[in-house]
Design an enzyme around this catalytic site. Structure first.
Site, PDB file in Angstrom:
ATOM      1  N   GLY A  42       1.067 -74.334  -2.500  1.00 19.28           N
ATOM      2  CA  GLY A  42       2.010 -74.747  -1.476  1.00 19.28           C
ATOM      3  C   GLY A  42       1.732 -74.008  -0.175  1.00 19.28           C
ATOM      4  O   GLY A  42       0.847 -73.149  -0.100  1.00 19.28           O
ATOM      5  N   SER A  43       2.526 -74.326   0.851  1.00 15.27           N
ATOM      6  CA  SER A  43       2.236 -73.797   2.187  1.00 15.27           C
ATOM      7  C   SER A  43       2.485 -72.287   2.288  1.00 15.27           C
ATOM      8  O   SER A  43       1.758 -71.578   2.999  1.00 15.27           O
ATOM      9  CB  SER A  43       3.054 -74.555   3.240  1.00 15.27           C
ATOM     10  OG  SER A  43       4.436 -74.432   2.967  1.00 15.27           O
TER      11      SER A  43
ATOM     12  N   ASP B 151       3.960 -66.750  -5.615  1.00 16.97           N
ATOM     13  CA  ASP B 151       4.051 -68.204  -5.483  1.00 16.97           C
ATOM     14  C   ASP B 151       5.226 -68.554  -4.580  1.00 16.97           C
ATOM     15  O   ASP B 151       6.048 -67.682  -4.239  1.00 16.97           O
ATOM     16  CB  ASP B 151       4.228 -68.830  -6.879  1.00 16.97           C
ATOM     17  CG  ASP B 151       3.735 -70.263  -6.955  1.00 16.97           C
ATOM     18  OD1 ASP B 151       3.632 -70.924  -5.905  1.00 16.97           O
ATOM     19  OD2 ASP B 151       3.472 -70.739  -8.069  1.00 16.97           O
ATOM     20  N   GLY B 152       5.320 -69.804  -4.213  1.00 15.98           N
ATOM     21  CA  GLY B 152       6.456 -70.285  -3.428  1.00 15.98           C
ATOM     22  C   GLY B 152       7.497 -70.907  -4.348  1.00 15.98           C
ATOM     23  O   GLY B 152       7.361 -70.892  -5.574  1.00 15.98           O
TER      24      GLY B 152
ATOM     25  N   LYS C 264      10.544 -75.542  -8.787  1.00 14.80           N
ATOM     26  CA  LYS C 264       9.213 -75.590  -8.188  1.00 14.80           C
ATOM     27  C   LYS C 264       8.597 -76.960  -8.499  1.00 14.80           C
ATOM     28  O   LYS C 264       9.091 -77.683  -9.343  1.00 14.80           O
ATOM     29  CB  LYS C 264       8.313 -74.500  -8.777  1.00 14.80           C
ATOM     30  CG  LYS C 264       8.650 -73.110  -8.298  1.00 14.80           C
ATOM     31  CD  LYS C 264       7.707 -72.059  -8.857  1.00 14.80           C
ATOM     32  CE  LYS C 264       6.254 -72.340  -8.650  1.00 14.80           C
ATOM     33  NZ  LYS C 264       5.859 -72.632  -7.268  1.00 14.80           N
ATOM     34  N   GLY C 265       7.499 -77.246  -7.791  1.00 12.09           N
ATOM     35  CA  GLY C 265       6.789 -78.488  -8.097  1.00 12.09           C
ATOM     36  C   GLY C 265       6.837 -79.480  -6.960  1.00 12.09           C
ATOM     37  O   GLY C 265       6.371 -80.612  -7.109  1.00 12.09           O
ATOM     38  N   GLY C 266       7.363 -79.027  -5.808  1.00  7.50           N
ATOM     39  CA  GLY C 266       7.380 -79.906  -4.637  1.00  7.50           C
ATOM     40  C   GLY C 266       5.978 -80.398  -4.295  1.00  7.50           C
ATOM     41  O   GLY C 266       5.792 -81.529  -3.835  1.00  7.50           O
ATOM     42  N   GLY C 267       4.986 -79.556  -4.554  1.00  9.39           N
ATOM     43  CA  GLY C 267       3.594 -79.945  -4.266  1.00  9.39           C
ATOM     44  C   GLY C 267       2.914 -80.586  -5.462  1.00  9.39           C
ATOM     45  O   GLY C 267       1.751 -80.989  -5.372  1.00  9.39           O
TER      46      GLY C 267
ATOM     47  N   GLU D 145       1.140 -73.893 -12.343  1.00  6.82           N
ATOM     48  CA  GLU D 145       1.974 -72.768 -11.865  1.00  6.82           C
ATOM     49  C   GLU D 145       2.699 -72.116 -13.040  1.00  6.82           C
ATOM     50  O   GLU D 145       2.769 -70.896 -13.132  1.00  6.82           O
ATOM     51  CB  GLU D 145       2.981 -73.273 -10.825  1.00  6.82           C
ATOM     52  CG  GLU D 145       2.313 -73.642  -9.511  1.00  6.82           C
ATOM     53  CD  GLU D 145       3.252 -74.331  -8.524  1.00  6.82           C
ATOM     54  OE1 GLU D 145       2.934 -74.315  -7.335  1.00  6.82           O
ATOM     55  OE2 GLU D 145       4.274 -74.890  -8.945  1.00  6.82           O
TER      56      GLU D 145
HETATM   57  C1  5RP Z   1       4.047 -76.543  -5.505  1.00  8.99           C
HETATM   58  C2  5RP Z   1       5.181 -75.588  -5.453  1.00  8.99           C
HETATM   59  C3  5RP Z   1       5.392 -74.844  -4.175  1.00  8.99           C
HETATM   60  O1  5RP Z   1       5.251 -73.479  -4.432  1.00  8.99           O
HETATM   61  C4  5RP Z   1       6.757 -75.175  -3.656  1.00  8.99           C
HETATM   62  O2  5RP Z   1       6.852 -76.579  -3.489  1.00  8.99           O
HETATM   63  C5  5RP Z   1       7.030 -74.482  -2.307  1.00  8.99           C
HETATM   64  O3  5RP Z   1       6.167 -75.000  -1.346  1.00  8.99           O
HETATM   65  P1  5RP Z   1       6.143 -74.497   0.162  1.00  8.99           P
HETATM   66  O4  5RP Z   1       5.745 -73.055   0.140  1.00  8.99           O
HETATM   67  O5  5RP Z   1       5.124 -75.383   0.809  1.00  8.99           O
HETATM   68  O6  5RP Z   1       7.520 -74.694   0.733  1.00  8.99           O
HETATM   69  O7  5RP Z   1       5.916 -75.406  -6.388  1.00  8.99           O
HETATM   70  O8  5RP Z   1       4.057 -77.271  -6.702  1.00  8.99           O
END
Ligand code: 5RP
Length: 232
Positions: A32-33, A86-87, A99-102, A108
């Site tokens: 993620g970002s 991690d994010g 988690k899992g937006g990406g 993960e």
């Molecule tokens: C990816 C994730 C990311 O860590 C989560 O979506 C946060 O993303 P970001 O740092 O871009 O806000 O779980 O699967």
């Protein structure tokens, strides 16, 4: 181009995380970002001679880390990961998270499970009183029979098949699909994580309960660290 406010906060969290790195060891690299900003900051330390190797939780993070010269361990494992960074998409007061937006939730979860400790990096917009308030719960599902699996998921909230910008089903690194389930605010996240994991066809649930040891929260007023089990 100058950072926008959200990127600036994510960068603050990523930089604060560097203080929690061991002198040498194995680091889980999230996705993620925010994780990207952490990997970039970590690479500066490695270039300066810090003896750290990584285990990336996505193809994207692997490509980035490799391009920046961070040594990586093989995919197969097993790994002895000192700490994973991690994010997260939502964080509740118990430090349970979505988690899992990406779409990288399966790797993960594997990398976090292999780590002795886990530190999540967020900006304050990710803090919620109850998980499921602002985000749907991502659920990675085997492509075979995924609409049958979705029918079972609908018992927990409306499941929406995640699509690419082009309108095709989003495919994960495991060639699975993702349903984002609208649970609404979740009363018992550990129980929901277990219940969703038992649905046939489900590979990974984007609820990560009992996993984060610390959450670094960046706000415009400064950076603070939340510790699991500590009083608020
Ligand atoms: C990816 C994730 C990311 O860590 C989560 O979506 C946060 O993303 P970001 O740092 O871009 O806000 O779980 O699967």
């Amino acid at each position: 181009m100058a950072d926008d406010e959200s990127t600036r906060l994510k960068r603050d969290a990523a930089r604060a995380a560097l203080a929690l790195l061991p002198e040498r060891g194995t680091i889980g690299l999230g996705s993620g970002s925010t994780a990207k900003l952490f990997i970039e900051a970590l690479a500066e330390l490695v270039r300066g001679g810090r003896d750290l190797v990584g285990v990336p939780s996505s193809r994207e993070s692997e490509t980035l880390a490799r391009s920046l010269g961070i040594p990586l361990l093989a995919d197969d494992g097993p790994w002895d990961i000192d700490v994973c960074f991690d994010g997260a998409d939502e964080v509740d007061p118990q430090l349970d998270v979505i988690k899992g937006g990406g779409g990288m939730l399966t790797r993960e979860k594997i990398v976090i499970a292999a780590a002795r400790s886990t530190v999540l990096l967020v900006d304050e917009s990710k803090l919620v009183r109850a998980l499921g308030t602002t985000w749907r719960v991502p659920v990675e599902v085997v492509a075979f029979g995924h609409r049958a699996t979705a029918a079972r998921l609908s018992a927990f909230g409306e499941p929406r098949l995640r699509l690419t910008r082009e309108g095709a089903p989003f495919k994960t690194d495991q060639n699975c699909v993702i349903y984002d389930v609208a649970t609404g605010p979740i009363a018992d996240a550990p129980a929901l994580e277990r219940d969703l994991e038992h649905v046939p066809g489900v590979v990974t649930v984007g609820l990560f309960t009992g996993r984060a040891d610390r959450v670094i929260v960046a706000a415009s007023s400064g950076v603070r660290t939340l510790v699991r089990g500590a009083r608020a």
